[in-house]
Design a protein around this motif. Structure first.
Motif, PDB file in Angstrom:
ATOM      1  N   ARG A  42      66.461-121.469 -88.246  1.00 53.09           N
ATOM      2  CA  ARG A  42      65.090-121.851 -87.928  1.00 53.09           C
ATOM      3  C   ARG A  42      64.874-121.881 -86.421  1.00 53.09           C
ATOM      4  O   ARG A  42      64.167-122.720 -85.876  1.00 53.09           O
ATOM      5  CB  ARG A  42      64.724-123.205 -88.538  1.00 53.09           C
ATOM      6  CG  ARG A  42      64.835-123.222 -90.050  1.00 53.09           C
ATOM      7  CD  ARG A  42      64.341-124.541 -90.598  1.00 53.09           C
ATOM      8  NE  ARG A  42      65.111-125.664 -90.099  1.00 53.09           N
ATOM      9  CZ  ARG A  42      66.289-126.032 -90.581  1.00 53.09           C
ATOM     10  NH1 ARG A  42      66.837-125.365 -91.565  1.00 53.09           N
ATOM     11  NH2 ARG A  42      66.925-127.082 -90.081  1.00 53.09           N
ATOM     12  N   TRP A  66      54.106-113.694 -87.374  1.00 51.74           N
ATOM     13  CA  TRP A  66      54.859-113.989 -88.586  1.00 51.74           C
ATOM     14  C   TRP A  66      54.083-114.951 -89.442  1.00 51.74           C
ATOM     15  O   TRP A  66      53.610-115.963 -88.949  1.00 51.74           O
ATOM     16  CB  TRP A  66      56.205-114.637 -88.208  1.00 51.74           C
ATOM     17  CG  TRP A  66      57.197-114.481 -89.312  1.00 51.74           C
ATOM     18  CD1 TRP A  66      57.491-115.377 -90.285  1.00 51.74           C
ATOM     19  CD2 TRP A  66      57.978-113.331 -89.583  1.00 51.74           C
ATOM     20  NE1 TRP A  66      58.421-114.884 -91.143  1.00 51.74           N
ATOM     21  CE2 TRP A  66      58.734-113.609 -90.740  1.00 51.74           C
ATOM     22  CE3 TRP A  66      58.106-112.079 -88.983  1.00 51.74           C
ATOM     23  CZ2 TRP A  66      59.622-112.686 -91.290  1.00 51.74           C
ATOM     24  CZ3 TRP A  66      58.986-111.187 -89.529  1.00 51.74           C
ATOM     25  CH2 TRP A  66      59.728-111.501 -90.667  1.00 51.74           C
ATOM     26  N   SER A  67      53.850-114.701 -90.685  1.00 50.27           N
ATOM     27  CA  SER A  67      54.293-113.543 -91.442  1.00 50.27           C
ATOM     28  C   SER A  67      53.428-112.317 -91.137  1.00 50.27           C
ATOM     29  O   SER A  67      52.355-112.439 -90.563  1.00 50.27           O
ATOM     30  CB  SER A  67      54.184-113.845 -92.933  1.00 50.27           C
ATOM     31  OG  SER A  67      55.128-114.803 -93.309  1.00 50.27           O
ATOM     32  N   TRP A 123      64.726-109.902-107.043  1.00 59.06           N
ATOM     33  CA  TRP A 123      63.327-110.236-106.788  1.00 59.06           C
ATOM     34  C   TRP A 123      62.406-109.403-107.675  1.00 59.06           C
ATOM     35  O   TRP A 123      62.588-108.199-107.814  1.00 59.06           O
ATOM     36  CB  TRP A 123      63.032-109.984-105.312  1.00 59.06           C
ATOM     37  CG  TRP A 123      61.626-110.255-104.870  1.00 59.06           C
ATOM     38  CD1 TRP A 123      60.839-111.287-105.249  1.00 59.06           C
ATOM     39  CD2 TRP A 123      60.862-109.470-103.942  1.00 59.06           C
ATOM     40  NE1 TRP A 123      59.623-111.211-104.619  1.00 59.06           N
ATOM     41  CE2 TRP A 123      59.607-110.105-103.805  1.00 59.06           C
ATOM     42  CE3 TRP A 123      61.107-108.304-103.215  1.00 59.06           C
ATOM     43  CZ2 TRP A 123      58.601-109.608-102.973  1.00 59.06           C
ATOM     44  CZ3 TRP A 123      60.119-107.818-102.382  1.00 59.06           C
ATOM     45  CH2 TRP A 123      58.884-108.450-102.260  1.00 59.06           C
ATOM     46  N   LYS A 161      61.689-113.052 -87.083  1.00 58.76           N
ATOM     47  CA  LYS A 161      61.444-114.469 -87.358  1.00 58.76           C
ATOM     48  C   LYS A 161      62.002-115.341 -86.240  1.00 58.76           C
ATOM     49  O   LYS A 161      61.389-116.350 -85.867  1.00 58.76           O
ATOM     50  CB  LYS A 161      62.076-114.855 -88.698  1.00 58.76           C
ATOM     51  CG  LYS A 161      61.771-116.279 -89.150  1.00 58.76           C
ATOM     52  CD  LYS A 161      62.476-116.622 -90.464  1.00 58.76           C
ATOM     53  CE  LYS A 161      63.898-117.040 -90.243  1.00 58.76           C
ATOM     54  NZ  LYS A 161      64.000-118.347 -89.532  1.00 58.76           N
ATOM     55  N   TRP A 173      66.902-118.498 -95.528  1.00 58.09           N
ATOM     56  CA  TRP A 173      65.563-118.167 -95.046  1.00 58.09           C
ATOM     57  C   TRP A 173      64.898-117.072 -95.875  1.00 58.09           C
ATOM     58  O   TRP A 173      63.675-116.971 -95.922  1.00 58.09           O
ATOM     59  CB  TRP A 173      65.632-117.677 -93.597  1.00 58.09           C
ATOM     60  CG  TRP A 173      66.313-116.338 -93.471  1.00 58.09           C
ATOM     61  CD1 TRP A 173      67.648-116.106 -93.412  1.00 58.09           C
ATOM     62  CD2 TRP A 173      65.686-115.050 -93.426  1.00 58.09           C
ATOM     63  NE1 TRP A 173      67.916-114.763 -93.336  1.00 58.09           N
ATOM     64  CE2 TRP A 173      66.718-114.092 -93.337  1.00 58.09           C
ATOM     65  CE3 TRP A 173      64.369-114.613 -93.458  1.00 58.09           C
ATOM     66  CZ2 TRP A 173      66.467-112.725 -93.270  1.00 58.09           C
ATOM     67  CZ3 TRP A 173      64.111-113.244 -93.390  1.00 58.09           C
ATOM     68  CH2 TRP A 173      65.150-112.316 -93.305  1.00 58.09           C
ATOM     69  N   PRO A 203      64.363-116.073 -99.190  1.00 57.88           N
ATOM     70  CA  PRO A 203      63.396-116.152-100.292  1.00 57.88           C
ATOM     71  C   PRO A 203      61.952-116.348 -99.833  1.00 57.88           C
ATOM     72  O   PRO A 203      61.022-115.877-100.511  1.00 57.88           O
ATOM     73  CB  PRO A 203      63.883-117.357-101.109  1.00 57.88           C
ATOM     74  CG  PRO A 203      65.348-117.417-100.829  1.00 57.88           C
ATOM     75  CD  PRO A 203      65.490-117.010 -99.397  1.00 57.88           C
ATOM     76  N   SER A 204      61.742-117.003 -98.706  1.00 60.02           N
ATOM     77  CA  SER A 204      60.379-117.252 -98.222  1.00 60.02           C
ATOM     78  C   SER A 204      59.781-116.053 -97.489  1.00 60.02           C
ATOM     79  O   SER A 204      58.585-116.064 -97.179  1.00 60.02           O
ATOM     80  CB  SER A 204      60.372-118.466 -97.286  1.00 60.02           C
ATOM     81  OG  SER A 204      60.791-119.627 -97.966  1.00 60.02           O
ATOM     82  N   TYR A 205      60.595-115.033 -97.228  1.00 60.06           N
ATOM     83  CA  TYR A 205      60.122-113.904 -96.416  1.00 60.06           C
ATOM     84  C   TYR A 205      60.328-112.553 -97.098  1.00 60.06           C
ATOM     85  O   TYR A 205      60.368-111.522 -96.426  1.00 60.06           O
ATOM     86  CB  TYR A 205      60.833-113.923 -95.058  1.00 60.06           C
ATOM     87  CG  TYR A 205      60.453-115.114 -94.221  1.00 60.06           C
ATOM     88  CD1 TYR A 205      59.314-115.110 -93.427  1.00 60.06           C
ATOM     89  CD2 TYR A 205      61.229-116.274 -94.253  1.00 60.06           C
ATOM     90  CE1 TYR A 205      58.956-116.214 -92.676  1.00 60.06           C
ATOM     91  CE2 TYR A 205      60.878-117.381 -93.502  1.00 60.06           C
ATOM     92  CZ  TYR A 205      59.737-117.346 -92.718  1.00 60.06           C
ATOM     93  OH  TYR A 205      59.388-118.436 -91.975  1.00 60.06           O
ATOM     94  N   ASN A 242      58.288-110.812 -98.935  1.00 60.56           N
ATOM     95  CA  ASN A 242      57.151-109.915 -98.755  1.00 60.56           C
ATOM     96  C   ASN A 242      57.172-109.260 -97.384  1.00 60.56           C
ATOM     97  O   ASN A 242      56.809-108.087 -97.238  1.00 60.56           O
ATOM     98  CB  ASN A 242      55.833-110.672 -98.962  1.00 60.56           C
ATOM     99  CG  ASN A 242      55.571-110.979-100.424  1.00 60.56           C
ATOM    100  OD1 ASN A 242      55.836-110.161-101.304  1.00 60.56           O
ATOM    101  ND2 ASN A 242      55.073-112.172-100.700  1.00 60.56           N
ATOM    102  N   ASP A 243      57.603-110.006 -96.368  1.00 59.24           N
ATOM    103  CA  ASP A 243      57.712-109.444 -95.024  1.00 59.24           C
ATOM    104  C   ASP A 243      58.811-108.381 -94.974  1.00 59.24           C
ATOM    105  O   ASP A 243      58.669-107.348 -94.316  1.00 59.24           O
ATOM    106  CB  ASP A 243      58.001-110.558 -94.034  1.00 59.24           C
ATOM    107  CG  ASP A 243      56.942-111.640 -94.064  1.00 59.24           C
ATOM    108  OD1 ASP A 243      55.936-111.499 -93.354  1.00 59.24           O
ATOM    109  OD2 ASP A 243      57.114-112.603 -94.827  1.00 59.24           O
TER     110      ASP A 243
END
Length: 305
Positions: free
Chosen positions: A3, A18-19, A65, A88, A288, A290-292, A294-295
């Motif tokens: 982070r 970001w995103s 996914w 990120k 980190w 799973p939250s990104y 789509n990016d």
């Protein structure tokens, strides 16, 4: 040092789009690095064993996914994962950091060879030697088989650390912490198994590109040169000084037999190689991801074209 983006913004006044839903949202410096990766990394990247990327060699969270697109090549996904992490973290916007006088206080006080940075070019080659330390830095010295010039590079929270020189090693604050982020893909260097491990990765990959005579020493030579440290510079000569000269030529030696200072130098520089570092970074800090996803897919589509 996960982070780091949020912390990087606070300490170094760096921001990141970001995103993202499209690569046009990236800053100009980020786009230059992403396009370099598309041109040089994507066509050449291979897995740890030197084989072509397949879906099964990608992190489980990506291949399982529901949005995974089988029309996008696994190679593009592999490059997109490590690129997304660096975006990120804000690493691709750190190109001018070493040279900016306003942020000189964010460099470690014993920054190594500040006058011998790569020449300034339109492309931010400094990202190849991105080296962030929260703890103490030392300079591995092959000549004395020891470490020189210990320096406190820690800083008050929420600052993630300070930038250190290209040949400096970071010693973490506590042994259980990872305090050293290294290279263009922001690898947690303390997670690297050994110099022998990354040397084997380098040869597995580059044998498929240049043939079996290409050693990890050749990979180091190329990596240092691309990063802006040509033969004759102090940075280059310190690293390559780990290899003996015979009949006027450097001789590669088994990585398992390197001294501790040389193993540190070779390990950190092989991780900075874009193809070698990718194979390490792709499985690091996966919390980190799973939250990104789509990016990652946005970048994978861009790399796939």
């Amino acid at each position: 040092m996960s982070r780091v983006l949020f912390l990087f913004v606070i300490c170094f006044s760096v921001t990141s789009a970001w995103s993202i839903t499209d690569v046009t949202q990236l800053s100009s410096s980020e786009k230059k690095v992403v396009d370099w990766i598309k041109k040089y990394t994507v066509p050449n990247t291979r897995d740890t064993n030197g084989n072509a990327w397949v879906k099964e060699s990608l992190p489980k969270v990506v291949r399982d996914w529901s949005g995974y697109d089988s029309s996008i090549k696994p190679t593009a996904y592999a490059a997109a994962i490590v690129t997304a992490w660096s975006l990120k973290e804000g690493i691709f916007r750190a190109g001018d950091f070493y040279r900016t006088t306003q942020t000189v206080d964010k460099r470690c006080s014993c920054f190594e060879f500040p006058a011998q940075l790569p020449p300034k070019t339109d492309f931010p080659i400094e990202v190849f030697t991105y080296n962030l330390c929260q703890g103490r830095s030392v300079i591995p010295d092959p000549k004395t088989n020891n470490y020189q010039d210990s320096c406190d590079c820690s800083c008050t929270e929420p600052c993630p650390g300070q930038m250190i020189g290209p040949n400096q090693k970071c010693i973490g604050r506590r042994s259980q912490e990872s305090d050293w982020q290294n290279g263009m893909f922001g690898m947690e260097q303390s997670h690297v198994a050994s110099a022998a491990d990354v040397a084997a990765r380098a040869e597995n990959i580059y044998h498929k590109i240049y043939g079996p005579a290409y050693t990890y020493m050749d990979v180091l030579d190329n990596t240092l040169t691309v990063a802006g440290f040509a033969k004759g510079t102090a940075v280059y000569e310190k690293v390559m000084g780990c290899f003996p000269i015979n009949a006027g030529k450097r001789q590669s030696v088994p990585a398992s037999g390197l001294s501790w200072p040389c193993a540190d130098l070779i390990s950190m520089w092989l991780v900075r190689n874009h193809l070698v570092g990718l194979t390490v970074a792709i499985n690091d800090n996966l919390g980190w991801l799973p939250s990104y996803l789509n990016d990652v897919k946005v970048l994978a589509k861009y790399f796939n074209n």
